[in-house]
Design an enzyme around this catalytic site. Structure first.
Site, PDB file in Angstrom:
ATOM      1  CG  LEU A 265      -9.746  16.206  34.712  1.00 35.69           C
ATOM      2  CD1 LEU A 265      -9.554  14.783  35.033  1.00 35.69           C
ATOM      3  CD2 LEU A 265     -10.525  16.767  35.700  1.00 35.69           C
ATOM      4  CG  ASP A 266     -12.060  14.605  31.549  1.00 36.04           C
ATOM      5  OD1 ASP A 266     -11.520  13.297  31.811  1.00 36.04           O
ATOM      6  OD2 ASP A 266     -12.871  15.202  32.341  1.00 36.04           O
ATOM      7  CD  GLU A 267      -8.082  19.537  27.841  1.00 36.60           C
ATOM      8  OE1 GLU A 267      -7.753  19.595  26.643  1.00 36.60           O
ATOM      9  OE2 GLU A 267      -9.000  20.362  28.165  1.00 36.60           O
TER      10      GLU A 267
END
Lengths: 281, 281, 281, 281
Positions: free
Chosen positions: C224-226
């Site tokens: 996530l969001d990486e």
């Protein structure tokens, strides 16, 4: 009783209520004080009122503080500071850029503070201090953290100071040390916090492939890189920068952000609450 | 007598004197008005005082304005505006970016104003207006400037409006026209004024080899591109940009700067004096 | 065999070795191709070479790709793209700003892509799509994530597309879904990642008291969001902004950053490796 | 014949033609030179080609220059510079900020050049130079401009230098003087040129009410403040800044912009033509 002065910075932090601005400004008008600038902020959630007033006129600081205390809510924090230079001690390791900037401004009288001395855990920056006639002390940075901090403490005990400035000081201070100087220690961290706290932020930034790198000046608390942020800024970055390039580019912004934060603090513009700051510019 | 309202923006511009903040804030406190935000500025050279106060509480605007008038210096300009949408007319030529941004914000209710109609000297942008149910009028842009402006005047006479927004309207309006709407016409110019006033600013910028290009939103006066500046901003540029590239890159910043300026104006934050602005944010 | 074209973007990613620029540019010169722009990057640590060349001249893409394959290192990724519009599908929830910007650019032919359809898990944005004659599909956003994603999958199966753009789409997609479209899903996150990943970044930013807020456009991966960051930018913030103010101010930068990232991707300027991007502008 | 060296910056400016990149990179490959970075630019209107290549490998500069000359278009400007420090002379008046920054970088070896001496038309900055062991010469700044410039000329004649840096040197140099050092004199001007050329730019900026102030580093030519721009940048400004505040705030950006421009010049990244620059970063 204090001697009347002609210029003063009044700094107030208290519970909010209707009419505070009227109360304060009426009191100042009564004393014929001319308001040069007045900034206020209300945190509605926390019901807190913050004000910074820059006044001219003849009054003694003690009287004014006393009168303000009578009309402001209980527990109000009130400071009536003469417009005067703060005193600071600078802690460094090996990198020169922030220190040199501070020394130059100090020398030319534009820092807003007087550098009392510089303390290093390496002697790399001894010569630049000598060139500016600023005392440099080497604190023995052995493996014994406690002994090291005792050494620093006895060094700083020799000076009068308002703030300790960590100008790229690369050792983590113990809770005991930090606790002795609450909201008096200012650090520059080489990332846009909360991203990349801790060691090697540029390496972290490089690995994550961010498109901007930053710097953050903050008060030091016992949570590493988690203290109240005073100022921060970024510059663009891209794939062409190696870690070493980022370190080099970052120095420019570290210098600028620390300079800006110090100016704000020395100018009595920074208030702290709830682990964050109100900066009345 | 006006109906009491619950939220109001008070805007004051007057000669400065000691105690104005106290006077005003005391009056507000007397009426139990809660100050949401208060911003003031003093121009010491011009001895002028500017204030914007955002208050909550029940009061009728007429009474408040009247009472303020009694305690403020003679000649004070006082506005007690309800927190309400402004009304605007947008003038365009062929470029879509500023207009589309305005239409989108208008449609979603975030513009801070209501678009009454759009007037174009070309019909290029007629369709986008139609898609948003906004009346579009084509003003006959013949060689007769006078006839053209008469045409525009009769079109706008059909609407109630506070401001005329020139959203990349590429014709110069005559002194007569501009004089009819003092500080009511807002223009976006595609350069960081005062650099590159007049025609073809990006071509001028390209030839000069500047390392940044910009945009400026300003009130229109009878000196071309010399009116009071409301907002301006720049983006980096370099040798690799052709004039065409600059035009393209510039559109982004023109859109952003005009949007910002309009927000400030619609929010009663912009004061004009001495051909410049005070913007109380 | 493909039809010869007059303009082409050549995109190469391969192991680095001495003489690659000479090899490639000689081949282009042999075919009388005129280099409009050529950008290259070498990651010395990873020993990787990246190049984007914009050429004019008559050649068929297949032949050129074939010839390049013979002279470049084994395993080279080579694309010879005609200068043409990409096709995209946009996923949204309720916030309009990014979608409206995409629709406007699409309508005026400046997006660099064609919007095939918009899919929403709410119908809030159906009307704006209709106004621009873009098909809008409501995906039933029930509690069953699997059913929801099946729904989305069958909707997008009806269209030809190069990228899925998450324009403030507020649901987390499953690894299975993301895995089906590697480096084809682009998201805009409302913080300067890696700070404030996950939910409510502005609330997190407000609590931390940061002095800047940002937005990040990135490819979606299963962390996530990486995912690899394409573009990011910040705007200054301070104590006077509530969470709601930050949300409002942030929309402007979210729109701008997503627009910039899409332009870079559609223009074949973004390479991905080691979970980061090389952007050859 | 020159001694072979291991690192070299190759700088080429010539008429454009198809295949130049191939020609140059093939020649470098033939000599087993490893390209660390290669940047090129083509001005299509002017039909000019610019290239900067950073190579590693053993070759003597003379041979390489000679071979390049044979394969490049007639009239090509070719430099094969060893990666070495430039030599500079700094001219100052009374303001310290740019000079101190240069002296600090010089002292710590990060300037990319060696300061040979400082020449002032006032002795205000003599002491800071002495602290850094840099010779300071006072040039008699009498009313006779010619005598003054003769004085400066005889002072600089004592030193070997590549550039004269005007670090807030507040006298206008005569055409005769400037003509003796074409594209060797670099100035920092305290505005975003072409706005506010000439005297008192901050006063001009204050009167015009601009919302940003800037600084520009440029080569000096005989048109005042009209020489090729190397770098420029701005900071936000507003109504609350007096002229004095602008001067103070401007110093920060003047220092930063001059530092950046010098780095670019010392690093052989700046090309001049048509009174503007190509900066290959």
């Amino acid at each position: 009783m204090t001697v009347p002065i002609n210029a003063m910075i009044i700094v107030i932090q208290c519970t909010d209520r209707v009419g505070l601005v009227a109360t304060i400004s009426s009191l100042l008008a009564k004393h014929q004080l001319n308001i040069i600038s007045m900034h206020e902020h209300v945190d509605n959630d926390a019901r807190l009122f913050f004000m910074r007033v820059d006044v001219e006129g003849t009054i003694d600081a003690f009287t004014l503080k006393n009168e303000l205390g009578k009309v402001l809510p209980d527990g109000a924090s009130i400071k009536t500071n003469p417009v005067a230079l703060k005193k600071i001690i600078v802690l460094v390791t090996k990198e020169y850029h922030c220190l040199a900037d501070i020394l130059v401004r100090n020398y030319f009288g534009t820092l807003g503070a007087q550098v009392q001395c510089v303390i290093g855990n390496h002697n790399t920056l001894q010569d630049i201090c000598k060139r500016f006639d600023i005392p440099f002390h080497l604190a023995e940075a052995g493996s014994d953290k406690n002994a090291f901090e005792q050494d620093v403490k006895s060094l700083i005990a020799q000076y009068d100071f308002d703030y300790l400035v960590l100008a790229k000081f690369m050792r983590i201070l113990s809770p005991g040390f930090v606790g002795s100087f609450p909201m008096q220690i200012i650090n520059i961290h080489h990332s846009f916090l909360p991203a990349f706290a801790g060691a090697n932020p540029y390496r972290q930034a490089h690995e994550r492939g961010v498109k901007l790198i930053g710097a953050t000046a903050h008060y030091v608390t016992n949570e590493l890189d988690e203290g109240p942020i005073i100022a921060q800024q970024i510059i663009p970055a891209n794939h062409s920068l190696t870690v070493k390039d980022m370190v080099k580019a970052g120095k420019e912004i570290e210098t600028a952000v620390l300079a800006k934060a110090l100016k704000l603090v020395f100018d009595d513009r920074v208030f702290v609450y709830k682990n964050k700051t109100v900066v009345l510019e």
